[in-house]
Design a protein around this motif. Structure first.
Motif, PDB file in Angstrom:
ATOM      1  N   ALA A 138      91.910  43.040 -14.302  1.00  0.00           N
ATOM      2  CA  ALA A 138      91.129  41.795 -14.281  1.00  0.00           C
ATOM      3  C   ALA A 138      92.022  40.686 -14.830  1.00  0.00           C
ATOM      4  O   ALA A 138      93.249  40.801 -14.825  1.00  0.00           O
ATOM      5  CB  ALA A 138      89.839  41.960 -15.076  1.00  0.00           C
ATOM      6  N   ASN A 191      88.695  42.319  -0.168  1.00  0.00           N
ATOM      7  CA  ASN A 191      87.464  41.572   0.120  1.00  0.00           C
ATOM      8  C   ASN A 191      87.676  40.094   0.198  1.00  0.00           C
ATOM      9  O   ASN A 191      86.805  39.366   0.648  1.00  0.00           O
ATOM     10  CB  ASN A 191      86.575  41.671  -1.128  1.00  0.00           C
ATOM     11  N   ALA A 192      88.771  39.632  -0.400  1.00  0.00           N
ATOM     12  CA  ALA A 192      88.966  38.189  -0.544  1.00  0.00           C
ATOM     13  C   ALA A 192      89.290  37.576   0.818  1.00  0.00           C
ATOM     14  O   ALA A 192      89.782  38.247   1.726  1.00  0.00           O
ATOM     15  CB  ALA A 192      90.104  37.934  -1.533  1.00  0.00           C
ATOM     16  N   ARG A 215      92.609  37.001   5.292  1.00  0.00           N
ATOM     17  CA  ARG A 215      91.820  37.564   6.414  1.00  0.00           C
ATOM     18  C   ARG A 215      92.324  37.202   7.802  1.00  0.00           C
ATOM     19  O   ARG A 215      92.299  38.016   8.699  1.00  0.00           O
ATOM     20  CB  ARG A 215      90.366  37.087   6.310  1.00  0.00           C
ATOM     21  N   THR A 226      86.015  43.668 -13.242  1.00  0.00           N
ATOM     22  CA  THR A 226      84.891  43.314 -14.120  1.00  0.00           C
ATOM     23  C   THR A 226      83.842  42.447 -13.411  1.00  0.00           C
ATOM     24  O   THR A 226      82.783  42.176 -13.978  1.00  0.00           O
ATOM     25  CB  THR A 226      85.415  42.541 -15.356  1.00  0.00           C
ATOM     26  N   THR A 285      96.607  41.959 -13.947  1.00  0.00           N
ATOM     27  CA  THR A 285      96.658  42.143 -12.494  1.00  0.00           C
ATOM     28  C   THR A 285      98.097  42.013 -12.031  1.00  0.00           C
ATOM     29  O   THR A 285      98.533  40.955 -11.560  1.00  0.00           O
ATOM     30  CB  THR A 285      95.728  41.116 -11.823  1.00  0.00           C
ATOM     31  N   THR A 345      76.817  42.781  -1.412  1.00  0.00           N
ATOM     32  CA  THR A 345      77.942  43.318  -2.216  1.00  0.00           C
ATOM     33  C   THR A 345      78.272  44.772  -1.840  1.00  0.00           C
ATOM     34  O   THR A 345      79.284  45.296  -2.277  1.00  0.00           O
ATOM     35  CB  THR A 345      77.701  43.210  -3.745  1.00  0.00           C
ATOM     36  N   VAL A 369      81.640  42.215  -7.450  1.00  0.00           N
ATOM     37  CA  VAL A 369      82.095  43.155  -6.417  1.00  0.00           C
ATOM     38  C   VAL A 369      82.848  44.317  -7.074  1.00  0.00           C
ATOM     39  O   VAL A 369      82.707  45.471  -6.672  1.00  0.00           O
ATOM     40  CB  VAL A 369      82.957  42.431  -5.352  1.00  0.00           C
ATOM     41  N   ARG A 411      91.807  37.463 -19.779  1.00  0.00           N
ATOM     42  CA  ARG A 411      90.653  37.447 -20.702  1.00  0.00           C
ATOM     43  C   ARG A 411      90.169  38.863 -20.996  1.00  0.00           C
ATOM     44  O   ARG A 411      89.673  39.163 -22.064  1.00  0.00           O
ATOM     45  CB  ARG A 411      89.476  36.657 -20.096  1.00  0.00           C
ATOM     46  N   ALA A 470      80.757  43.778   1.101  1.00  0.00           N
ATOM     47  CA  ALA A 470      81.917  43.609   0.214  1.00  0.00           C
ATOM     48  C   ALA A 470      82.515  44.974  -0.158  1.00  0.00           C
ATOM     49  O   ALA A 470      83.308  45.527   0.607  1.00  0.00           O
ATOM     50  CB  ALA A 470      81.525  42.793  -1.016  1.00  0.00           C
ATOM     51  N   PHE A 478      93.540  33.380  -6.186  1.00  0.00           N
ATOM     52  CA  PHE A 478      94.639  34.193  -6.728  1.00  0.00           C
ATOM     53  C   PHE A 478      95.040  35.309  -5.779  1.00  0.00           C
ATOM     54  O   PHE A 478      96.006  36.007  -5.997  1.00  0.00           O
ATOM     55  CB  PHE A 478      94.231  34.853  -8.051  1.00  0.00           C
ATOM     56  N   GLY A 512      90.008  42.705 -10.040  1.00  0.00           N
ATOM     57  CA  GLY A 512      88.719  42.007 -10.196  1.00  0.00           C
ATOM     58  C   GLY A 512      87.634  42.988 -10.607  1.00  0.00           C
ATOM     59  O   GLY A 512      86.463  42.823 -10.270  1.00  0.00           O
ATOM     60  N   GLY A 554      76.187  36.733  -4.036  1.00  0.00           N
ATOM     61  CA  GLY A 554      77.297  36.422  -3.132  1.00  0.00           C
ATOM     62  C   GLY A 554      78.242  35.382  -3.702  1.00  0.00           C
ATOM     63  O   GLY A 554      79.369  35.242  -3.241  1.00  0.00           O
TER      64      GLY A 554
HETATM   65  N1  NAP Z   1      79.842  38.672  -4.211  1.00  0.00           N
HETATM   66  C1  NAP Z   1      79.832  38.929  -2.906  1.00  0.00           C
HETATM   67  O1  NAP Z   1      78.783  39.214  -2.287  1.00  0.00           O
HETATM   68  C2  NAP Z   1      81.131  38.894  -2.124  1.00  0.00           C
HETATM   69  C3  NAP Z   1      81.092  39.319  -0.802  1.00  0.00           C
HETATM   70  C4  NAP Z   1      82.270  39.332  -0.049  1.00  0.00           C
HETATM   71  C5  NAP Z   1      83.434  38.923  -0.640  1.00  0.00           C
HETATM   72  N2  NAP Z   1      83.463  38.491  -1.926  1.00  0.00           N
HETATM   73  C6  NAP Z   1      84.760  38.070  -2.487  1.00  0.00           C
HETATM   74  O2  NAP Z   1      85.160  38.993  -3.521  1.00  0.00           O
HETATM   75  C7  NAP Z   1      85.891  38.296  -4.519  1.00  0.00           C
HETATM   76  C8  NAP Z   1      85.251  38.531  -5.880  1.00  0.00           C
HETATM   77  O3  NAP Z   1      83.931  38.059  -5.886  1.00  0.00           O
HETATM   78  P1  NAP Z   1      82.924  38.382  -7.084  1.00  0.00           P
HETATM   79  O4  NAP Z   1      81.604  37.966  -6.564  1.00  0.00           O
HETATM   80  O5  NAP Z   1      83.113  39.780  -7.574  1.00  0.00           O
HETATM   81  O6  NAP Z   1      83.465  37.357  -8.232  1.00  0.00           O
HETATM   82  P2  NAP Z   1      83.253  37.405  -9.824  1.00  0.00           P
HETATM   83  O7  NAP Z   1      81.976  38.100 -10.188  1.00  0.00           O
HETATM   84  O8  NAP Z   1      83.425  36.010 -10.284  1.00  0.00           O
HETATM   85  O9  NAP Z   1      84.482  38.306 -10.377  1.00  0.00           O
HETATM   86  C9  NAP Z   1      85.814  37.839 -10.366  1.00  0.00           C
HETATM   87  C10 NAP Z   1      86.759  38.933 -10.846  1.00  0.00           C
HETATM   88  O10 NAP Z   1      88.109  38.464 -10.736  1.00  0.00           O
HETATM   89  C11 NAP Z   1      88.748  38.498 -12.013  1.00  0.00           C
HETATM   90  N3  NAP Z   1      89.631  37.328 -12.173  1.00  0.00           N
HETATM   91  C12 NAP Z   1      89.293  36.029 -12.322  1.00  0.00           C
HETATM   92  N4  NAP Z   1      90.389  35.260 -12.442  1.00  0.00           N
HETATM   93  C13 NAP Z   1      91.460  36.092 -12.375  1.00  0.00           C
HETATM   94  C14 NAP Z   1      92.867  35.903 -12.461  1.00  0.00           C
HETATM   95  N5  NAP Z   1      93.415  34.708 -12.657  1.00  0.00           N
HETATM   96  N6  NAP Z   1      93.670  36.993 -12.355  1.00  0.00           N
HETATM   97  C15 NAP Z   1      93.141  38.233 -12.179  1.00  0.00           C
HETATM   98  N7  NAP Z   1      91.807  38.481 -12.112  1.00  0.00           N
HETATM   99  C16 NAP Z   1      90.974  37.412 -12.205  1.00  0.00           C
HETATM  100  C17 NAP Z   1      87.623  38.436 -13.025  1.00  0.00           C
HETATM  101  O11 NAP Z   1      88.084  39.001 -14.245  1.00  0.00           O
HETATM  102  P3  NAP Z   1      87.564  38.504 -15.714  1.00  0.00           P
HETATM  103  O12 NAP Z   1      86.215  39.175 -15.917  1.00  0.00           O
HETATM  104  O13 NAP Z   1      88.602  38.996 -16.626  1.00  0.00           O
HETATM  105  O14 NAP Z   1      87.434  37.025 -15.650  1.00  0.00           O
HETATM  106  C18 NAP Z   1      86.573  39.316 -12.309  1.00  0.00           C
HETATM  107  O15 NAP Z   1      86.901  40.669 -12.492  1.00  0.00           O
HETATM  108  C19 NAP Z   1      85.949  36.827  -4.087  1.00  0.00           C
HETATM  109  O16 NAP Z   1      87.141  36.596  -3.390  1.00  0.00           O
HETATM  110  C20 NAP Z   1      84.737  36.704  -3.173  1.00  0.00           C
HETATM  111  O17 NAP Z   1      84.884  35.647  -2.251  1.00  0.00           O
HETATM  112  C21 NAP Z   1      82.334  38.485  -2.686  1.00  0.00           C
END
Ligand code: NAP
Length: 349
Positions: A34, A104-105, A109, A10, A67, A329, A13, A37, A333, A87, A8, A179
């Motif tokens: 990632a 983080n996911a 947990r 890109t 991935t 984050t 987090v 895409r 995170a 995923f 993840g 978030g």
């Molecule tokens: N944001 C927060 O504050 C926070 C805090 C705690 C936990 N989390 C958790 O951390 C995780 C990521 O959150 P985020 O905020 O970083 O989300 P995000 O900005 O939407 O990023 C998602 C990442 O996952 C990749 N991805 C999407 N679909 C995929 C697939 N089918 N196979 C492999 N990689 C894939 C995306 O790659 P592409 O760019 O190629 O699409 C991107 O790198 C989530 O589980 C979320 O619940 C987030």
């Protein structure tokens, strides 16, 4: 140096991971993964960079991988995961056959023998790792960190639980839009607005907090037994979750005692002097206007939680209340996973 990869990479987090791991004294970024895409592209071309700090030079030319454990370098040891929950479960388990996965996911947990850890709160849950490896006959394992709003809340509850008898906790959150990820909340929904629902968040805050503050024996966790009720809301803030916390104890309390226990709180990461550990996990502000997300989210490089407006509740017996701000984050995170990995690196690898 320990070589590390990011799943993840890109996303919101993932970018925090890169930023925090750039020039880390123990960890060296070797793999960025990632979705399909992004796979095959240079990291700089695949990513919409959102952080204020510039993208580190060392990652710009790394070619993003699929991935898949087979696409990760052989000499990588730790995989940080910021995969979307849907995923994460299967993918993280496939990486855990050979690698340490710090996730983080939310997918894994609460799964038996997968430690959910805040190093200042429940490092003893690391005992589950050996059981997990034996059960799966694997060299690697998964360790997880809690939900972003849970981490900030639980850090503030730990010194209270250690020194007083908590009866009830009510918490009401005002959570940042980062978030929800980069594509999470449409600007038309959040500008000039408060959204009073974040799917699954209240349930996670309630169950994870009791679990983290509970006890474990041979992988069996007994959650602690006070009552907790959460109400979660999205606010038009980019980074930094704010939470209003109301606590009822069994007995009356002197508020200066609570203040002292919170501000002097230190634990294992501080003792071990781990690189990402803040000197003081909790910073108690006396200013009646603090904490505020814009001013306090970066306290101790985003790894400390700021507590303010700590005061007795005039309406309810044996009760007090406060407001906290934590960086969602960083402490909530990527920074949380990195601190977990630093603990593992110190204690287990
Ligand atoms: N944001 C927060 O504050 C926070 C805090 C705690 C936990 N989390 C958790 O951390 C995780 C990521 O959150 P985020 O905020 O970083 O989300 P995000 O900005 O939407 O990023 C998602 C990442 O996952 C990749 N991805 C999407 N679909 C995929 C697939 N089918 N196979 C492999 N990689 C894939 C995306 O790659 P592409 O760019 O190629 O699409 C991107 O790198 C989530 O589980 C979320 O619940 C987030």
């Amino acid at each position: 140096m320990v070589n590390v990869g990011i799943l993840g990479a890109t996303g919101m987090v993932g970018q925090r991971f890169i930023n925090l791991l750039d020039e880390h004294p123990d960890f060296n970024i070797t793999d960025l993964c990632a979705s399909s895409r992004s796979a095959g592209k240079r990291y700089e071309d695949a990513t919409t960079w959102y952080l204020d700090e510039p993208m580190p030079e060392c990652v710009k030319d790394i070619i993003v991988s699929e991935t898949n454990p087979n696409d990760v370098s052989n000499d990588t040891e730790i995989i940080f995961s910021s995969l979307p929950t849907e995923f994460a479960a299967k993918t993280e388990k496939s990486f855990a056959k050979d690698y340490v996965v710090a996730s983080n996911a939310s997918a894994l947990r609460m799964e038996k023998n997968i430690p959910l850890i805040i190093p200042e709160v429940n490092p003893q849950f690391l005992d589950m790792i050996e059981i997990q490896q034996k059960e799966n006959n694997s060299d690697g394992f998964v360790i997880t960190n809690p939900n972003c709003s849970t981490i900030a809340l639980t850090l503030t509850l730990k010194p209270i639980q250690d020194n007083f008898n908590i009866k009830k906790v009510h918490v009401s959150t005002m959570q940042a839009i980062s978030g929800a990820g980069y594509n999470g909340v449409p600007s038309m929904a959040i500008m000039d607005n408060i959204v009073p629902f974040i799917g699954g968040e209240e349930e996670k805050m309630e169950s994870e907090t009791l679990y983290l503050l509970g006890s474990q024996n041979n992988g069996d966790v007994s959650p602690c037994d006070f009552n907790i009720s959460a109400s979660c809301h999205r606010a038009p803030v980019v980074d930094g979750h704010t939470e209003a916390v109301f606590i009822e104890l069994d007995d009356d309390v002197n508020i200066d005692d609570v203040k002292e226990k919170m501000s002097s709180f230190k634990a294992l990461p501080q003792e071990l002097n781990l690189h990402s550990a803040p000197k003081n996990p909790l910073i108690v502000s006396e200013d009646e206007n603090r904490p505020q997300p814009r001013m306090d989210r970066n306290a101790s490089d985003g790894m400390a939680v700021t507590v303010g407006r700590l005061r007795k509740d005039q309406a309810f017996d044996n009760s007090f209340k406060y407001v906290l701000v934590g960086h969602n984050t960083i402490r909530g995170a990527a920074g949380a996973s990195i601190l977990n990995a630093e603990l593992i690196n110190n204690k287990i690898l």
